[in-house]
Design a protein around this motif. Structure first.
Motif, PDB file in Angstrom:
ATOM      1  N   MET A 161     -11.887 -20.591  30.790  1.00  0.00           N
ATOM      2  CA  MET A 161     -10.480 -20.207  30.848  1.00  0.00           C
ATOM      3  C   MET A 161      -9.602 -21.204  30.098  1.00  0.00           C
ATOM      4  SD  MET A 161      -7.978 -19.810  34.178  1.00  0.00           S
ATOM      5  CE  MET A 161      -9.039 -18.639  34.981  1.00  0.00           C
ATOM      6  N   THR A 162      -9.880 -22.478  30.276  1.00  0.00           N
ATOM      7  CA  THR A 162      -9.074 -23.508  29.629  1.00  0.00           C
ATOM      8  C   THR A 162      -9.254 -23.467  28.117  1.00  0.00           C
ATOM      9  OG1 THR A 162      -9.303 -24.880  31.603  1.00  0.00           O
ATOM     10  CG2 THR A 162      -8.556 -25.975  29.604  1.00  0.00           C
ATOM     11  N   GLU A 163     -10.477 -23.337  27.656  1.00  0.00           N
ATOM     12  CA  GLU A 163     -10.719 -23.279  26.214  1.00  0.00           C
ATOM     13  C   GLU A 163     -10.053 -22.064  25.586  1.00  0.00           C
ATOM     14  OE1 GLU A 163     -14.957 -23.557  26.071  1.00  0.00           O
ATOM     15  OE2 GLU A 163     -14.936 -25.703  26.492  1.00  0.00           O
ATOM     16  N   ARG A 164     -10.134 -20.907  26.264  1.00  0.00           N
ATOM     17  CA  ARG A 164      -9.476 -19.698  25.747  1.00  0.00           C
ATOM     18  C   ARG A 164      -7.963 -19.878  25.724  1.00  0.00           C
ATOM     19  NH1 ARG A 164     -13.214 -17.013  28.999  1.00  0.00           N
ATOM     20  NH2 ARG A 164     -11.587 -16.620  30.542  1.00  0.00           N
ATOM     21  N   SER A 165      -7.425 -20.500  26.749  1.00  0.00           N
ATOM     22  CA  SER A 165      -5.986 -20.735  26.826  1.00  0.00           C
ATOM     23  C   SER A 165      -5.510 -21.625  25.681  1.00  0.00           C
ATOM     24  CB  SER A 165      -5.643 -21.375  28.177  1.00  0.00           C
ATOM     25  OG  SER A 165      -4.306 -21.756  28.229  1.00  0.00           O
ATOM     26  N   LEU A 166      -6.217 -22.716  25.428  1.00  0.00           N
ATOM     27  CA  LEU A 166      -5.841 -23.625  24.347  1.00  0.00           C
ATOM     28  C   LEU A 166      -6.012 -22.964  22.980  1.00  0.00           C
ATOM     29  CD1 LEU A 166      -7.289 -27.007  25.660  1.00  0.00           C
ATOM     30  CD2 LEU A 166      -4.925 -26.185  25.764  1.00  0.00           C
ATOM     31  N   ALA A 167      -7.075 -22.181  22.813  1.00  0.00           N
ATOM     32  CA  ALA A 167      -7.285 -21.471  21.542  1.00  0.00           C
ATOM     33  C   ALA A 167      -6.156 -20.466  21.304  1.00  0.00           C
ATOM     34  CB  ALA A 167      -8.639 -20.769  21.544  1.00  0.00           C
ATOM     35  N   ALA A 168      -5.677 -19.815  22.357  1.00  0.00           N
ATOM     36  CA  ALA A 168      -4.558 -18.877  22.221  1.00  0.00           C
ATOM     37  C   ALA A 168      -3.286 -19.607  21.803  1.00  0.00           C
ATOM     38  CB  ALA A 168      -4.340 -18.121  23.535  1.00  0.00           C
ATOM     39  N   LEU A 169      -3.090 -20.821  22.307  1.00  0.00           N
ATOM     40  CA  LEU A 169      -1.920 -21.609  21.911  1.00  0.00           C
ATOM     41  C   LEU A 169      -1.994 -21.977  20.424  1.00  0.00           C
ATOM     42  CD1 LEU A 169      -1.464 -23.983  24.969  1.00  0.00           C
ATOM     43  CD2 LEU A 169      -0.301 -21.828  24.485  1.00  0.00           C
ATOM     44  N   VAL A 170      -3.179 -22.338  19.963  1.00  0.00           N
ATOM     45  CA  VAL A 170      -3.370 -22.660  18.544  1.00  0.00           C
ATOM     46  C   VAL A 170      -3.045 -21.432  17.692  1.00  0.00           C
ATOM     47  CG1 VAL A 170      -5.088 -23.230  16.777  1.00  0.00           C
ATOM     48  CG2 VAL A 170      -5.026 -24.511  18.932  1.00  0.00           C
ATOM     49  N   THR A 171      -3.553 -20.276  18.104  1.00  0.00           N
ATOM     50  CA  THR A 171      -3.279 -19.028  17.374  1.00  0.00           C
ATOM     51  C   THR A 171      -1.782 -18.743  17.333  1.00  0.00           C
ATOM     52  OG1 THR A 171      -5.440 -18.131  17.961  1.00  0.00           O
ATOM     53  CG2 THR A 171      -3.734 -16.533  17.347  1.00  0.00           C
TER      54      THR A 171
END
Length: 151
Positions: free
Chosen positions: A57-67
Motif C-alpha cells: 500500500m505504501t509503495e503504491r501510494s508513493l508511486a501515485a504521488l510521483v505520477t
C-alpha cells in the motif's frame, strides 16, 4: 533508477542526490529535501522512533504521488526514499529529489511531494520518549500545507 524505495537500513542522501544529478544534458536543476529525525517533539525528549507501514500500500501510494507530480510539472526524474523500522535522532527519514530542465518545476514538484507525502502516505510513527511511548498524531499544519495543492 527506481523512483520509490522503502528501506529498513540507513541511506545516504548525498548518494541519492548524486544519482539524480547524473546528467544526460536535459537536467538543469536538482532540488532535494531530506527529513531528519529530531530529538525533541511536543516538549518531550525523543530517544528513538518506530516507523511502521503496509508495504504494498505504501509503495503504491508513493508511486501515485510521483505520477501526480510528473503530471503537474515537467520533471525528468523523481526519487523518494523512506525509512521504516527503528530510527534514532539524526537519522535521515525521508529523501525527496526532483530533477528537471528548470528550477521552478523542480522546486514546486519537490515541495508538493513532501507536503502530500506527510498526509497521504500510510506511515505510522511511535516515539519512545523520556515520558514513555506514544503514537504520533497527524498535524494540522501538514493538512493545511496540502490544501494549497488542491484544485
Amino acid at each position: 533508477m527506481q523512483e520509490v524505495s522503502i528501506r529498513t537500513e540507513p541511506f545516504d542522501p548525498q548518494a541519492e542526490q548524486s544519482a539524480l544529478s547524473l546528467s544526460q544534458g536535459e537536467i538543469g536543476a536538482v532540488v532535494t529535501f531530506v527529513g531528519l529525525m529530531r530529538d525533541r517533539n511536543a516538549g518531550r525528549t525523543v530517544e528513538r522512533m518506530l516507523l511502521e507501514h503496509y508495504p504494498d500500500m505504501t509503495e503504491r501510494s508513493l508511486a501515485a504521488l510521483v505520477t501526480e507530480a510528473k503530471a503537474r510539472w515537467p520533471v525528468e526524474r523523481v526519487r523518494i526514499v523512506h525509512r521504516v523500522g527503528w530510527l534514532v535522532p539524526g537519522d535521515p527519514i525521508v529523501f525527496v529529489g526532483v530533477a528537471s530542465r528548470h528550477r521552478e518545476a523542480a522546486f514546486r514538484a519537490c515541495e508538493f511531494l513532501i507536503d502530500v507525502l506527510k498526509t497521504r502516505a500510510p506511515f505510522w510513527k511511535k516515539e519512545l520518549t523520556d515520558q514513555g511511548e506514544h503514537w504520533v498524531e497527524a498535524r494540522l499544519t501538514d493538512a493545511r500545507a496540502v490544501q494549497r495543492w488542491s484544485g
